[in-house]
Write a protein that holds these residues in place. Structure first.
Motif, PDB file in Angstrom:
ATOM      1  N   ILE A 130      27.968  71.104  50.672  1.00 44.96           N
ATOM      2  CA  ILE A 130      26.514  71.363  50.618  1.00 44.96           C
ATOM      3  C   ILE A 130      25.915  71.126  52.007  1.00 44.96           C
ATOM      4  O   ILE A 130      26.390  70.273  52.755  1.00 44.96           O
ATOM      5  N   PRO A 131      24.873  71.878  52.360  1.00 49.94           N
ATOM      6  CA  PRO A 131      24.234  71.654  53.656  1.00 49.94           C
ATOM      7  C   PRO A 131      23.582  70.277  53.684  1.00 49.94           C
ATOM      8  O   PRO A 131      23.132  69.784  52.636  1.00 49.94           O
ATOM      9  N   LYS A 132      23.509  69.674  54.869  1.00 45.79           N
ATOM     10  CA  LYS A 132      22.928  68.318  54.939  1.00 45.79           C
ATOM     11  C   LYS A 132      21.467  68.322  54.488  1.00 45.79           C
ATOM     12  O   LYS A 132      20.958  67.323  54.008  1.00 45.79           O
ATOM     13  N   GLU A 133      20.812  69.479  54.612  1.00 45.27           N
ATOM     14  CA  GLU A 133      19.407  69.578  54.187  1.00 45.27           C
ATOM     15  C   GLU A 133      19.262  69.406  52.681  1.00 45.27           C
ATOM     16  O   GLU A 133      18.159  69.235  52.170  1.00 45.27           O
ATOM     17  N   MET A 134      20.378  69.469  51.930  1.00 40.67           N
ATOM     18  CA  MET A 134      20.304  69.274  50.481  1.00 40.67           C
ATOM     19  C   MET A 134      20.576  67.827  50.087  1.00 40.67           C
ATOM     20  O   MET A 134      20.527  67.488  48.901  1.00 40.67           O
ATOM     21  N   LEU A 135      20.886  66.961  51.054  1.00 43.23           N
ATOM     22  CA  LEU A 135      21.096  65.543  50.703  1.00 43.23           C
ATOM     23  C   LEU A 135      19.762  64.976  50.231  1.00 43.23           C
ATOM     24  O   LEU A 135      18.725  65.232  50.830  1.00 43.23           O
ATOM     25  N   PRO A 136      19.784  64.189  49.154  1.00 43.23           N
ATOM     26  CA  PRO A 136      18.502  63.745  48.591  1.00 43.23           C
ATOM     27  C   PRO A 136      17.910  62.521  49.285  1.00 43.23           C
ATOM     28  O   PRO A 136      18.631  61.662  49.780  1.00 43.23           O
ATOM     29  N   ILE A 137      16.589  62.503  49.302  1.00 39.59           N
ATOM     30  CA  ILE A 137      15.848  61.285  49.628  1.00 39.59           C
ATOM     31  C   ILE A 137      15.360  60.810  48.252  1.00 39.59           C
ATOM     32  O   ILE A 137      14.507  61.452  47.638  1.00 39.59           O
ATOM     33  N   VAL A 138      15.946  59.749  47.758  1.00 35.73           N
ATOM     34  CA  VAL A 138      15.812  59.291  46.367  1.00 35.73           C
ATOM     35  C   VAL A 138      16.329  60.411  45.446  1.00 35.73           C
ATOM     36  O   VAL A 138      17.524  60.490  45.238  1.00 35.73           O
ATOM     37  N   ASP A 139      15.469  61.299  44.958  1.00 39.77           N
ATOM     38  CA  ASP A 139      15.953  62.365  44.089  1.00 39.77           C
ATOM     39  C   ASP A 139      15.435  63.750  44.486  1.00 39.77           C
ATOM     40  O   ASP A 139      15.489  64.683  43.700  1.00 39.77           O
TER      41      ASP A 139
ATOM     42  N   VAL B 169      24.342  78.985  49.368  1.00 37.79           N
ATOM     43  CA  VAL B 169      24.055  79.204  47.947  1.00 37.79           C
ATOM     44  C   VAL B 169      23.293  78.023  47.348  1.00 37.79           C
ATOM     45  O   VAL B 169      22.353  78.204  46.571  1.00 37.79           O
ATOM     46  N   ALA B 170      23.674  76.812  47.735  1.00 37.45           N
ATOM     47  CA  ALA B 170      23.007  75.626  47.180  1.00 37.45           C
ATOM     48  C   ALA B 170      21.508  75.670  47.473  1.00 37.45           C
ATOM     49  O   ALA B 170      20.685  75.333  46.612  1.00 37.45           O
ATOM     50  N   ILE B 171      21.147  76.111  48.679  1.00 39.62           N
ATOM     51  CA  ILE B 171      19.729  76.164  49.055  1.00 39.62           C
ATOM     52  C   ILE B 171      19.021  77.262  48.257  1.00 39.62           C
ATOM     53  O   ILE B 171      17.968  77.035  47.658  1.00 39.62           O
ATOM     54  N   GLU B 172      19.622  78.444  48.235  1.00 38.86           N
ATOM     55  CA  GLU B 172      18.977  79.554  47.514  1.00 38.86           C
ATOM     56  C   GLU B 172      18.807  79.211  46.036  1.00 38.86           C
ATOM     57  O   GLU B 172      17.762  79.454  45.452  1.00 38.86           O
ATOM     58  N   ASP B 173      19.845  78.626  45.444  1.00 36.73           N
ATOM     59  CA  ASP B 173      19.761  78.267  44.024  1.00 36.73           C
ATOM     60  C   ASP B 173      18.678  77.219  43.776  1.00 36.73           C
ATOM     61  O   ASP B 173      17.977  77.261  42.771  1.00 36.73           O
ATOM     62  N   HIS B 174      18.567  76.272  44.700  1.00 35.92           N
ATOM     63  CA  HIS B 174      17.594  75.196  44.487  1.00 35.92           C
ATOM     64  C   HIS B 174      16.166  75.723  44.404  1.00 35.92           C
ATOM     65  O   HIS B 174      15.364  75.233  43.608  1.00 35.92           O
ATOM     66  N   PHE B 175      15.864  76.733  45.210  1.00 33.65           N
ATOM     67  CA  PHE B 175      14.491  77.254  45.236  1.00 33.65           C
ATOM     68  C   PHE B 175      14.315  78.483  44.330  1.00 33.65           C
ATOM     69  O   PHE B 175      13.309  79.175  44.404  1.00 33.65           O
ATOM     70  N   ASP B 176      15.300  78.724  43.478  1.00 39.10           N
ATOM     71  CA  ASP B 176      15.238  79.863  42.551  1.00 39.10           C
ATOM     72  C   ASP B 176      15.074  79.313  41.126  1.00 39.10           C
ATOM     73  O   ASP B 176      15.232  78.112  40.889  1.00 39.10           O
ATOM     74  N   HIS B 177      14.814  80.216  40.176  1.00 39.46           N
ATOM     75  CA  HIS B 177      14.761  79.792  38.777  1.00 39.46           C
ATOM     76  C   HIS B 177      16.147  79.361  38.319  1.00 39.46           C
ATOM     77  O   HIS B 177      17.154  79.903  38.784  1.00 39.46           O
ATOM     78  N   ALA B 178      16.197  78.392  37.415  1.00 37.65           N
ATOM     79  CA  ALA B 178      17.477  77.957  36.846  1.00 37.65           C
ATOM     80  C   ALA B 178      17.305  78.070  35.335  1.00 37.65           C
ATOM     81  O   ALA B 178      16.985  77.093  34.654  1.00 37.65           O
ATOM     82  N   TYR B 179      17.479  79.310  34.813  1.00 39.69           N
ATOM     83  CA  TYR B 179      17.083  79.590  33.429  1.00 39.69           C
ATOM     84  C   TYR B 179      17.778  78.703  32.404  1.00 39.69           C
ATOM     85  O   TYR B 179      17.149  78.182  31.496  1.00 39.69           O
ATOM     86  N   GLU B 180      19.096  78.515  32.583  1.00 37.94           N
ATOM     87  CA  GLU B 180      19.824  77.697  31.597  1.00 37.94           C
ATOM     88  C   GLU B 180      19.287  76.272  31.564  1.00 37.94           C
ATOM     89  O   GLU B 180      19.039  75.706  30.505  1.00 37.94           O
ATOM     90  N   LEU B 181      19.125  75.720  32.769  1.00 36.67           N
ATOM     91  CA  LEU B 181      18.622  74.352  32.866  1.00 36.67           C
ATOM     92  C   LEU B 181      17.211  74.260  32.272  1.00 36.67           C
ATOM     93  O   LEU B 181      16.902  73.360  31.483  1.00 36.67           O
ATOM     94  N   GLU B 182      16.368  75.229  32.622  1.00 32.60           N
ATOM     95  CA  GLU B 182      14.997  75.221  32.110  1.00 32.60           C
ATOM     96  C   GLU B 182      14.997  75.311  30.578  1.00 32.60           C
ATOM     97  O   GLU B 182      14.253  74.591  29.903  1.00 32.60           O
ATOM     98  N   HIS B 183      15.882  76.162  30.042  1.00 30.60           N
ATOM     99  CA  HIS B 183      15.982  76.339  28.600  1.00 30.60           C
ATOM    100  C   HIS B 183      16.391  75.014  27.928  1.00 30.60           C
ATOM    101  O   HIS B 183      15.785  74.580  26.933  1.00 30.60           O
ATOM    102  N   THR B 184      17.396  74.367  28.503  1.00 30.57           N
ATOM    103  CA  THR B 184      17.884  73.115  27.923  1.00 30.57           C
ATOM    104  C   THR B 184      16.802  72.040  27.964  1.00 30.57           C
ATOM    105  O   THR B 184      16.574  71.328  26.981  1.00 30.57           O
ATOM    106  N   LEU B 185      16.125  71.928  29.095  1.00 27.05           N
ATOM    107  CA  LEU B 185      15.077  70.902  29.210  1.00 27.05           C
ATOM    108  C   LEU B 185      13.949  71.180  28.212  1.00 27.05           C
ATOM    109  O   LEU B 185      13.398  70.266  27.598  1.00 27.05           O
TER     110      LEU B 185
END
Ligand code: G1P
Length: 303
Positions: A31-40, A68-84
């Motif tokens: 994953i790119p370092k820009e995806m490392l979390p600050i807390v969450d 891909v990790a960056i693009e996915d993060h700022f895109d819709h995540a339908y499965e996850l949204e559905h589950t939540l």
């Protein structure tokens, strides 16, 4: 007058995220370092949030591998949204949806790691002939009321010149930064006289360092195109900005209001995590207690 104001309006931001992240391997292997979390929250999301709060509508992310990790993060995540949604987890659902709608994002690939200047130049077509912001993910500027990049945008709109963030760094650390010289006025602004990228230890002309926020006029593109490899054999943004320094409008350094964290450094990253955790009411007391325990433990360990 209206035309002038429009010419300096800043709508687009460039966020370089193509570095190898070697300082954080193995975490940054996939994953790119820009995806490392600050807390969450990924560092990149904090930076995008700063830009959005400053009125930026379009973000151009310069990607290397692992985009891909960056693009996915700022895109819709339908499965996850559905589950939540099914689980009735409305708070988390709202947070996840918010990230996918916060900004228009475009990715541009930097095919070779030729330096920060080259990375920014990759955004030329996407940005076009208008002033733009550059935000580096390694530098976090924490200011909830007045985002760091908004402070630079105001200076740019007022003076019609490029504006970059500066801060005084401790003696002995200058070689890690672009260093500027000039006289600081009482408002914390400096018309830059000269700048140099990563001076050799002991040779820095001042302790005023460039920290990763820039608002630049479109003439920057031409200067970037003509910039030859500099410090470390890389095409440096600082070297292109020296040409703005020489232009009639000049280039301004601005001391930003806010707390800066160097999330590109291991200790700085840990500090940023603690500082952001302590801003969260639900974590604050527990983090203070944890720090006390750790310090006491470290003291006991030494004895
Ligand atoms: C970059 C810039 C440098 C600036 C620094 C701020 O260096 O080239 O001028 O002072 O960011 O964080 P890097 O840290 O990517 O080596």
């Amino acid at each position: 007058m209206a035309r002038m104001e429009n010419a300096h309006k800043v709508r687009k931001a460039v966020i370089p995220a193509a570095g190898l992240g070697t300082r954080f391997l193995p975490a940054t292997k996939a994953i790119p370092k820009e995806m490392l979390p600050i807390v969450d929250v990924p560092t990149l999301q904090l930076v995008v949030d700063e830009a959005v709060r400053a009125g930026i509508t379009d973000v151009v992310v310069i990607n290397g591998r692992n985009k891909v990790a960056i693009e996915d993060h700022f895109d819709h995540a339908y499965e996850l949204e559905h589950t939540l949604r099914e689980r009735g987890n409305t708070d988390l659902l709202a947070q996840v949806v918010k990230v996918s709608t916060m900004v228009r994002m475009l990715s541009v690939r930097q095919k070779q790691p030729l330096g920060l200047g080259h990375a920014v130049l990759c955004a030329r077509e996407a940005v076009g002939d208008e002033s733009f912001a550059v935000l580096l993910g390694d530098d976090l500027i924490d200011n909830d009321r007045d985002p760091g990049i908004a402070q630079l945008i105001r200076v740019h709109e007022e003076l019609g010149a490029g504006a970059i963030a500066i801060m005084e760094v401790p003696a002995g650390k200058e070689h890690l930064y672009g260093i500027v010289t000039g006289d600081l006025d009482p408002q914390g602004r400096m018309r830059i006289r000269d700048m140099i990228e990563k001076p050799k230890p002991g040779t820095a002309p001042s302790r005023w360092a460039v920290v990763g926020r820039y608002v630049l006029p479109p003439s920057t593109w031409r200067h970037l195109e003509n910039t030859k490899p500099g410090a470390g054999g890389e095409i440096q943004l600082t070297d292109a900005l020296r040409e703005l320094v020489k232009s009639p409008e000049g280039l301004y350094g601005v001391v930003l209001q806010g707390t800066r964290h160097d999330a590109g450094d291991k200790l700085g990253y840990l500090r940023a995590n603690l500082a952001y955790a302590m801003k969260r009411p639900e974590l604050r007391d527990a983090v203070v207690e944890l720090c006390r325990e750790m310090v006491a433990g470290a003291g006991a360990g030494k004895a």
